[in-house]
Write a protein that holds these residues in place. Structure first.
Motif, PDB file in Angstrom:
ATOM      1  N   PHE A  57       5.067   0.294 -12.762  1.00 14.33           N
ATOM      2  CA  PHE A  57       5.569   1.617 -12.382  1.00 14.33           C
ATOM      3  C   PHE A  57       6.993   1.524 -11.809  1.00 14.33           C
ATOM      4  CE2 PHE A  57       0.900   1.728 -12.013  1.00 14.33           C
ATOM      5  CZ  PHE A  57       0.633   2.694 -12.973  1.00 14.33           C
ATOM      6  N   GLN A  59       8.111   0.047  -9.250  1.00 10.72           N
ATOM      7  CA  GLN A  59       8.184   0.184  -7.794  1.00 10.72           C
ATOM      8  C   GLN A  59       8.279  -1.193  -7.139  1.00 10.72           C
ATOM      9  OE1 GLN A  59       4.351   2.389  -7.847  1.00 10.72           O
ATOM     10  NE2 GLN A  59       5.441   4.032  -6.845  1.00 10.72           N
ATOM     11  N   PHE A  71       0.762  -6.953  -7.554  1.00  9.69           N
ATOM     12  CA  PHE A  71       1.561  -5.771  -7.179  1.00  9.69           C
ATOM     13  C   PHE A  71       0.672  -4.723  -6.532  1.00  9.69           C
ATOM     14  CE2 PHE A  71       0.479  -4.616 -11.650  1.00  9.69           C
ATOM     15  CZ  PHE A  71       0.013  -3.328 -11.492  1.00  9.69           C
ATOM     16  N   GLU A  72       1.297  -3.617  -6.098  1.00  9.93           N
ATOM     17  CA  GLU A  72       0.704  -2.530  -5.302  1.00  9.93           C
ATOM     18  C   GLU A  72       0.568  -3.012  -3.854  1.00  9.93           C
ATOM     19  OE1 GLU A  72      -0.379   0.728  -5.607  1.00  9.93           O
ATOM     20  OE2 GLU A  72       0.099   0.922  -7.730  1.00  9.93           O
ATOM     21  N   ALA A  75      -2.988  -3.522  -2.781  1.00 11.51           N
ATOM     22  CA  ALA A  75      -3.649  -4.719  -3.321  1.00 11.51           C
ATOM     23  C   ALA A  75      -3.114  -5.979  -2.649  1.00 11.51           C
ATOM     24  CB  ALA A  75      -3.450  -4.788  -4.836  1.00 11.51           C
ATOM     25  N   LEU A 106      -5.336   5.151   1.899  1.00 11.43           N
ATOM     26  CA  LEU A 106      -4.704   5.240   0.582  1.00 11.43           C
ATOM     27  C   LEU A 106      -5.105   6.492  -0.176  1.00 11.43           C
ATOM     28  CD1 LEU A 106      -5.217   1.629  -0.848  1.00 11.43           C
ATOM     29  CD2 LEU A 106      -3.048   2.675  -0.186  1.00 11.43           C
ATOM     30  N   ASN A 107      -6.402   6.823  -0.120  1.00  8.85           N
ATOM     31  CA  ASN A 107      -6.925   7.768  -1.104  1.00  8.85           C
ATOM     32  C   ASN A 107      -7.387   9.100  -0.501  1.00  8.85           C
ATOM     33  OD1 ASN A 107      -9.459   8.137  -3.498  1.00  8.85           O
ATOM     34  ND2 ASN A 107      -7.327   7.865  -4.086  1.00  8.85           N
ATOM     35  N   GLU A 110      -3.128   9.440   2.320  1.00  4.68           N
ATOM     36  CA  GLU A 110      -1.834   9.356   1.624  1.00  4.68           C
ATOM     37  C   GLU A 110      -1.831  10.163   0.320  1.00  4.68           C
ATOM     38  OE1 GLU A 110      -0.298   5.455   0.434  1.00  4.68           O
ATOM     39  OE2 GLU A 110       1.623   6.082   1.280  1.00  4.68           O
ATOM     40  N   MET A 111      -2.991  10.337  -0.303  1.00  6.93           N
ATOM     41  CA  MET A 111      -3.079  11.132  -1.531  1.00  6.93           C
ATOM     42  C   MET A 111      -2.672  12.584  -1.274  1.00  6.93           C
ATOM     43  SD  MET A 111      -6.172  11.321  -4.255  1.00  6.93           S
ATOM     44  CE  MET A 111      -6.993  12.703  -3.483  1.00  6.93           C
ATOM     45  N   PRO A 115       2.294  13.524  -1.807  1.00 11.50           N
ATOM     46  CA  PRO A 115       2.632  14.701  -2.619  1.00 11.50           C
ATOM     47  C   PRO A 115       3.113  15.888  -1.773  1.00 11.50           C
ATOM     48  CG  PRO A 115       0.603  13.701  -3.390  1.00 11.50           C
ATOM     49  CD  PRO A 115       0.951  13.033  -2.094  1.00 11.50           C
TER      50      PRO A 115
ATOM     51  N   TRP B 101      -4.777  -3.400 -10.182  1.00  9.12           N
ATOM     52  CA  TRP B 101      -5.008  -2.234 -11.044  1.00  9.12           C
ATOM     53  C   TRP B 101      -5.985  -1.258 -10.411  1.00  9.12           C
ATOM     54  CZ3 TRP B 101      -1.709  -0.575 -14.242  1.00  9.12           C
ATOM     55  CH2 TRP B 101      -0.873  -1.458 -14.925  1.00  9.12           C
ATOM     56  N   VAL B 103      -6.117  -0.671  -7.140  1.00 10.10           N
ATOM     57  CA  VAL B 103      -5.312   0.098  -6.184  1.00 10.10           C
ATOM     58  C   VAL B 103      -4.312   0.993  -6.919  1.00 10.10           C
ATOM     59  CG1 VAL B 103      -3.684  -0.041  -4.263  1.00 10.10           C
ATOM     60  CG2 VAL B 103      -5.651  -1.570  -4.319  1.00 10.10           C
ATOM     61  N   ALA B 104      -3.782   0.537  -8.055  1.00  9.85           N
ATOM     62  CA  ALA B 104      -2.873   1.394  -8.833  1.00  9.85           C
ATOM     63  C   ALA B 104      -3.584   2.690  -9.243  1.00  9.85           C
ATOM     64  CB  ALA B 104      -2.363   0.656 -10.063  1.00  9.85           C
ATOM     65  N   LEU B 106      -6.005   4.205  -7.611  1.00  6.65           N
ATOM     66  CA  LEU B 106      -6.176   5.033  -6.410  1.00  6.65           C
ATOM     67  C   LEU B 106      -4.868   5.602  -5.885  1.00  6.65           C
ATOM     68  CD1 LEU B 106      -8.549   2.860  -4.175  1.00  6.65           C
ATOM     69  CD2 LEU B 106      -9.121   5.005  -5.302  1.00  6.65           C
ATOM     70  N   ASN B 107      -3.832   4.773  -5.879  1.00  2.00           N
ATOM     71  CA  ASN B 107      -2.651   5.103  -5.081  1.00  2.00           C
ATOM     72  C   ASN B 107      -1.389   5.379  -5.896  1.00  2.00           C
ATOM     73  OD1 ASN B 107      -0.580   3.807  -2.565  1.00  2.00           O
ATOM     74  ND2 ASN B 107      -2.011   5.455  -2.171  1.00  2.00           N
ATOM     75  N   SER B 108      -1.348   4.951  -7.176  1.00  3.25           N
ATOM     76  CA  SER B 108      -0.181   5.298  -8.006  1.00  3.25           C
ATOM     77  C   SER B 108      -0.524   6.375  -9.020  1.00  3.25           C
ATOM     78  CB  SER B 108       0.370   4.062  -8.737  1.00  3.25           C
ATOM     79  OG  SER B 108       1.125   3.261  -7.846  1.00  3.25           O
ATOM     80  N   VAL B 109      -1.774   6.443  -9.473  1.00  3.17           N
ATOM     81  CA  VAL B 109      -2.136   7.446 -10.486  1.00  3.17           C
ATOM     82  C   VAL B 109      -2.887   8.619  -9.844  1.00  3.17           C
ATOM     83  CG1 VAL B 109      -3.284   7.861 -12.695  1.00  3.17           C
ATOM     84  CG2 VAL B 109      -2.117   5.680 -12.287  1.00  3.17           C
ATOM     85  N   GLU B 110      -3.996   8.342  -9.170  1.00  4.31           N
ATOM     86  CA  GLU B 110      -4.763   9.464  -8.606  1.00  4.31           C
ATOM     87  C   GLU B 110      -3.990  10.193  -7.512  1.00  4.31           C
ATOM     88  OE1 GLU B 110      -8.664   8.667  -6.795  1.00  4.31           O
ATOM     89  OE2 GLU B 110      -9.400  10.363  -7.963  1.00  4.31           O
ATOM     90  N   MET B 111      -3.095   9.503  -6.833  1.00  3.80           N
ATOM     91  CA  MET B 111      -2.275  10.159  -5.809  1.00  3.80           C
ATOM     92  C   MET B 111      -1.408  11.256  -6.406  1.00  3.80           C
ATOM     93  SD  MET B 111       0.021   8.386  -2.865  1.00  3.80           S
ATOM     94  CE  MET B 111       1.539   8.366  -3.836  1.00  3.80           C
TER      95      MET B 111
END
Lengths: 217, 217
Positions: A57, A59, A71-72, A75, A106-107, A110-111, A115, B101, B103-104, B106-111
């Motif tokens: 992504f 980032q 990454f992440e 994670a 995180l979910n 922060e979700m 945003p 993946w 965490v991605a 949860l936090n990069s896509v679902e966010m």
């Protein structure tokens, strides 16, 4: 080098995000755990295939731990938590508590907050996420009125994540009606490991400014 | 009962969220792992102190694993992943890939996708999160053009999470320009474990309808 831990972050960022770039989460965790680490960089301005190969992504941060690549920020913190009981207790219920609050940061929190922030910065008059964010803060306020740290009886990686998530609304004045949340962020951010992590991130980007200025002369 | 795994979900929900309530993630993981489980319920309509004591944001699911109590679907899946190699490989790099993946998702896509959906449902004319969501899909499309599953060479808990996150935009027609993502969701959702999990969730809420109807007579 076997066992060498390296945090990857940007070589430079504009002033606004300094102190908030998520390599800070990794620095903070490693300082808490007393694990030494190096910092390496990828270009902020030209995010090429090398960067995408490590972080799809585009980032930061990402982490090397010896031969392991990950990454992440979430994670990376879970990976580091397995290396140190200072980040996650080993007693099964305390570990479960740490995981649940870590993921809640995180979910569930922060979700909404990120945003919300994205829309807030755009200047759109009506931020539809404001009510949802307040609900989350209200629930968390009730929890933090009764305890010092989220999981177990000690500071854990869940507190690193939740405090870092709450720092942005806190710094934007959005926690004023939630004294337990404000006190929690202050408590976390007064820890020496956080203070060193933030100071080092600011110094990293200031050194990049200086290098840029020199390159221009 | 020692070692008994119990998923907690609502006793009933309206028609719209059926098939999407997050207890499905836990059912799916347990089916993949071949671990037996029971299902218990909390009231959907009156979410009281007993519910808040288990899930401070008044959501579901939460999980009992013997004496262990844990909430947040993401945390429950990480907990279950430690019980079964069918969910997370043990080789260190494959485990790191699974975590990143997971965490991605949860936090990069679902966010982005869940707040996008929240605003979409509100009917607000301009959804400021649409462009950000498309960027995420573009990056993920490039990854899934080249591989069957996200982490390692096999299906993992990261695929449960990412597929479940993508199901909502997929079912709303938002993945039409991303054929690799659409194929990935179809591939995941054709697995027997997913199909059983979804079928069982639908049956659970249909039984609740029947019980309600009977109570009215």
């Amino acid at each position: 080098m076997p066992g060498q831990v390296t945090i990857w972050t940007y070589d430079w960022v504009p002033k606004a995000p300094r102190g908030y770039v998520r390599d800070l989460r990794l620095r903070w965790a490693l300082e808490e755990a007393g694990i030494g680490y190096a910092v390496a960089t990828v270009p902020f301005d030209d995010r090429g295939p090398d960067h995408l190969a490590r972080q799809p992504f585009a980032q930061v941060p990402f982490l090397d731990d010896g031969d392991i690549r990950i990454f992440e920020s979430g994670a990376c913190l879970l990976h580091l938590a397995e290396k140190s009981e200072a980040l996650m207790p080993r007693e099964p219920q305390e570990k479960a508590d740490t995981l649940q609050w870590f993921v809640a940061a995180l979910n569930s929190v922060e979700m909404v907050t990120v945003p919300w922030w994205f829309i807030d910065m755009s200047g759109q008059a009506e931020n539809l996420l404001a009510g949802w964010m307040q609900q989350r803060f209200e629930r968390l306020e009730a929890v933090l009125e009764t305890r010092e740290w989220l999981a177990a009886t000690c500071f854990t990686v869940a507190d690193i994540m939740m405090s870092d998530v709450l720092r942005i609304p806190n710094d934007l004045g959005k926690l004023e009606n939630y004294p337990a949340l404000g006190a929690y962020v202050a408590r976390s951010c007064s820890r020496p490991a956080f203070r060193k992590a933030r100071r080092d991130q600011l110094a990293h980007f200031e050194a990049a400014d200086a290098a840029k200025a020199q390159a221009r002369n």
